[in-house]
Design a protein around this motif. Sequence first.
Motif, PDB file in Angstrom:
ATOM      1  N   GLU A   1       0.701  -1.361  -0.029  1.00 46.14           N
ATOM      2  CA  GLU A   1      -0.134  -0.119  -0.121  1.00 46.14           C
ATOM      3  C   GLU A   1       0.831   1.111  -0.134  1.00 46.14           C
ATOM      4  O   GLU A   1       0.477   2.338  -0.446  1.00 46.14           O
ATOM      5  CB  GLU A   1      -0.900   0.014   1.303  1.00 46.14           C
ATOM      6  CG  GLU A   1      -2.280  -0.693   1.296  1.00 46.14           C
ATOM      7  CD  GLU A   1      -1.802  -2.291   1.452  1.00 46.14           C
ATOM      8  OE1 GLU A   1      -2.594  -3.171   1.427  1.00 46.14           O
ATOM      9  OE2 GLU A   1      -0.661  -2.625   1.826  1.00 46.14           O
TER      10      GLU A   1
ATOM     11  N   LYS B   1      -2.076  -1.342   6.765  1.00 46.71           N
ATOM     12  CA  LYS B   1      -2.824  -1.944   5.621  1.00 46.71           C
ATOM     13  C   LYS B   1      -4.333  -1.653   5.794  1.00 46.71           C
ATOM     14  O   LYS B   1      -5.112  -1.244   5.148  1.00 46.71           O
ATOM     15  CB  LYS B   1      -2.738  -3.373   5.485  1.00 46.71           C
ATOM     16  CG  LYS B   1      -1.320  -3.781   4.855  1.00 46.71           C
ATOM     17  CD  LYS B   1      -1.476  -5.305   4.656  1.00 46.71           C
ATOM     18  CE  LYS B   1      -0.191  -5.755   3.967  1.00 46.71           C
ATOM     19  NZ  LYS B   1      -0.120  -5.360   2.507  1.00 46.71           N
TER      20      LYS B   1
ATOM     21  N   GLY C   1      -4.756   2.114   5.084  1.00 47.70           N
ATOM     22  CA  GLY C   1      -4.547   2.295   3.609  1.00 47.70           C
ATOM     23  C   GLY C   1      -6.080   1.849   2.858  1.00 47.70           C
ATOM     24  O   GLY C   1      -6.346   2.452   2.021  1.00 47.70           O
ATOM     25  N   GLN C   2      -6.393   0.475   3.237  1.00 50.04           N
ATOM     26  CA  GLN C   2      -7.888   0.152   2.915  1.00 50.04           C
ATOM     27  C   GLN C   2      -8.806   1.367   2.985  1.00 50.04           C
ATOM     28  O   GLN C   2      -9.586   1.597   2.054  1.00 50.04           O
ATOM     29  CB  GLN C   2      -8.183  -1.107   3.353  1.00 50.04           C
ATOM     30  CG  GLN C   2      -7.450  -2.177   3.095  1.00 50.04           C
ATOM     31  CD  GLN C   2      -7.672  -2.768   1.739  1.00 50.04           C
ATOM     32  OE1 GLN C   2      -8.980  -3.129   1.479  1.00 50.04           O
ATOM     33  NE2 GLN C   2      -6.939  -3.051   0.913  1.00 50.04           N
ATOM     34  N   HIS C   3      -9.036   1.935   4.246  1.00 52.56           N
ATOM     35  CA  HIS C   3     -10.045   2.988   4.555  1.00 52.56           C
ATOM     36  C   HIS C   3      -9.806   4.219   3.707  1.00 52.56           C
ATOM     37  O   HIS C   3     -10.748   4.602   3.177  1.00 52.56           O
ATOM     38  CB  HIS C   3     -10.102   3.166   5.893  1.00 52.56           C
ATOM     39  CG  HIS C   3     -10.595   2.048   6.829  1.00 52.56           C
ATOM     40  ND1 HIS C   3     -11.883   1.585   6.703  1.00 52.56           N
ATOM     41  CD2 HIS C   3     -10.070   1.281   8.094  1.00 52.56           C
ATOM     42  CE1 HIS C   3     -11.990   0.633   7.629  1.00 52.56           C
ATOM     43  NE2 HIS C   3     -10.837   0.716   8.499  1.00 52.56           N
ATOM     44  N   HIS C   4      -8.663   4.604   3.622  1.00 55.05           N
ATOM     45  CA  HIS C   4      -8.301   5.748   2.748  1.00 55.05           C
ATOM     46  C   HIS C   4      -8.681   5.489   1.163  1.00 55.05           C
ATOM     47  O   HIS C   4      -9.139   6.586   0.579  1.00 55.05           O
ATOM     48  CB  HIS C   4      -6.906   5.974   3.076  1.00 55.05           C
ATOM     49  CG  HIS C   4      -6.671   7.566   2.522  1.00 55.05           C
ATOM     50  ND1 HIS C   4      -7.115   8.696   3.043  1.00 55.05           N
ATOM     51  CD2 HIS C   4      -5.645   7.912   1.698  1.00 55.05           C
ATOM     52  CE1 HIS C   4      -6.709   9.945   2.539  1.00 55.05           C
ATOM     53  NE2 HIS C   4      -5.865   9.215   1.656  1.00 55.05           N
ATOM     54  N   LYS C   5      -8.249   4.331   0.866  1.00 54.88           N
ATOM     55  CA  LYS C   5      -8.720   4.137  -0.484  1.00 54.88           C
ATOM     56  C   LYS C   5      -9.980   4.106  -0.892  1.00 54.88           C
ATOM     57  O   LYS C   5     -10.622   4.693  -2.004  1.00 54.88           O
ATOM     58  CB  LYS C   5      -8.029   2.616  -1.070  1.00 54.88           C
ATOM     59  CG  LYS C   5      -8.165   2.300  -2.573  1.00 54.88           C
ATOM     60  CD  LYS C   5      -7.313   1.265  -2.755  1.00 54.88           C
ATOM     61  CE  LYS C   5      -7.746   0.659  -4.149  1.00 54.88           C
ATOM     62  NZ  LYS C   5      -6.893  -0.638  -4.679  1.00 54.88           N
ATOM     63  N   GLN C   6     -10.849   3.405   0.096  1.00 55.23           N
ATOM     64  CA  GLN C   6     -12.258   3.737  -0.017  1.00 55.23           C
ATOM     65  C   GLN C   6     -12.877   4.939   0.116  1.00 55.23           C
ATOM     66  O   GLN C   6     -14.035   5.156  -0.715  1.00 55.23           O
ATOM     67  CB  GLN C   6     -12.885   2.830   1.287  1.00 55.23           C
ATOM     68  CG  GLN C   6     -12.558   1.178   0.925  1.00 55.23           C
ATOM     69  CD  GLN C   6     -12.668   0.525   2.055  1.00 55.23           C
ATOM     70  OE1 GLN C   6     -13.447   0.943   3.051  1.00 55.23           O
ATOM     71  NE2 GLN C   6     -12.272  -0.584   2.186  1.00 55.23           N
TER      72      GLN C   6
ATOM     73  N   PRO D   1     -11.359   8.530  -0.368  1.00 55.97           N
ATOM     74  CA  PRO D   1     -10.058   9.319  -0.003  1.00 55.97           C
ATOM     75  C   PRO D   1     -10.575  10.725   0.349  1.00 55.97           C
ATOM     76  O   PRO D   1     -11.603  11.441  -0.192  1.00 55.97           O
ATOM     77  CB  PRO D   1      -9.502   9.243  -1.467  1.00 55.97           C
ATOM     78  CG  PRO D   1     -10.797   8.910  -2.353  1.00 55.97           C
ATOM     79  CD  PRO D   1     -11.403   8.055  -1.398  1.00 55.97           C
TER      80      PRO D   1
ATOM     81  N   LYS E   1      -3.016  10.989  -1.831  1.00 56.10           N
ATOM     82  CA  LYS E   1      -2.953   9.369  -1.868  1.00 56.10           C
ATOM     83  C   LYS E   1      -1.699   8.820  -1.078  1.00 56.10           C
ATOM     84  O   LYS E   1      -1.482   7.601  -0.862  1.00 56.10           O
ATOM     85  CB  LYS E   1      -2.872   8.914  -3.430  1.00 56.10           C
ATOM     86  CG  LYS E   1      -4.014   9.168  -4.251  1.00 56.10           C
ATOM     87  CD  LYS E   1      -3.827   8.880  -5.550  1.00 56.10           C
ATOM     88  CE  LYS E   1      -5.203   8.986  -6.400  1.00 56.10           C
ATOM     89  NZ  LYS E   1      -5.159   8.400  -7.685  1.00 56.10           N
ATOM     90  N   LYS E   2      -0.994   9.616  -0.747  1.00 51.93           N
ATOM     91  CA  LYS E   2       0.438   9.350  -0.156  1.00 51.93           C
ATOM     92  C   LYS E   2       0.519   9.500   1.632  1.00 51.93           C
ATOM     93  O   LYS E   2      -0.032  10.086   2.113  1.00 51.93           O
ATOM     94  CB  LYS E   2       1.447  10.319  -0.631  1.00 51.93           C
ATOM     95  CG  LYS E   2       2.975   9.973  -0.339  1.00 51.93           C
ATOM     96  CD  LYS E   2       3.884  10.939  -0.602  1.00 51.93           C
ATOM     97  CE  LYS E   2       5.260  10.670  -0.296  1.00 51.93           C
ATOM     98  NZ  LYS E   2       6.171  12.001  -0.629  1.00 51.93           N
TER      99      LYS E   2
END
Length: 289
Positions: A130, A165, A168-173, A175, A197-198
Amino acid sequence: MNAYILNDRILDPVAGHISSHFCQLIILIDTDHIQYGLLDSDRNKFIALADFKLNNDHTGQKPSFSHLEELFNGEELLNRKYPSVLIGMNTFYHTLVPSPLFDQEHTSNYLEFNFRLPENTHVQSDRVEEIDAYNIVGFDKDFVDFFKRKYSNAALVHGSTAVIKAAGQHHKQSPVASRLFLHVRSGFIDLVLFEGKKLVLFNSFPYSTKEDVLYFTLYTVEHASVDLNKLNLSLSGFIDEASDTYQLLAQYFGKMTFADRLDAFNYSALLEQLPAWRYQDLFALVLCG
C-alpha cells in the motif's frame, strides 16, 4: 492461575463444526493482550474472535512460555491444523524503508542503525504494498521459535503492518485531502497520516492517560505541518464516543469519525454487533498474507 484472563469472546456456532481445512487462523500478540480470530475462507467471513488480557499481577512483565502454553492448550480452536496461520507481533524494534532504498542483504543494518538490538533478535522484513515500503522488524527469537513449534506453517509480521494496511484500505475507499488514522490499543497508540494518496507518516507512542493520547496526536500533526482545520481524524481500536479520551480529542479536532468495518471481509452476525472500529488490527492481519 494463568497469566491471561478472558477479555472478550465471540463465537459463531458454525465455528465449532466447520473443518479447519477451510479456515485461516490469525493471532495478534501485543504488550498485554493475545487475540485470535478465525476466517471461513470459502465465505470470506470471520466467524470467531477471542481476546485475552494479562491479569494485573503480570502487567509489564514478559509472560513465561508455560503461561503461553497453558493459554494455547486450553483453546480448542488454537489446537486444530490450519492450511494458513498468520501471526502479528507488536515489538519496539521496527522501521519503515521505502522500496527503492531497500536491499535484502542489509535488512539487519536498517534496524541496527536505529536501535541497539538485544542479542536474541530475529530480524525480518514485511512488504507493505500500500505504501511501497518494507517494514523491517526485530522479534524476540524465543517467541518466534515458540510459535513456529506450535504452527510450522505460520507466517509472522509486525502488528504495525496490519494497522498500515487497514488505514490504507479505509483511505482508498473514501479518500480525502488530509487524514490521520489514530488506532488505540492497550498502552500504545498508532498514528498513520495520509496527504492525498500518499502515506507521509507512521509512528507509535506509549500512553497512560488521555492527555498523552492528545499530546502525541497533536505533536504528529504539528510535526507534519498539517492544517488542523482541514484534517480528518479517523479513530479505531479501544476508544468510543463516551470515553474521556474521545471527549478530549473532540475539543481540538472538528472532523472526527470512527473507522468503518473493513469491507474486504464478511462478518458473522455476532461479530457485527461489535463496534465496527474495534479489532481492526486483528482482522487486517489477513491482508498481510
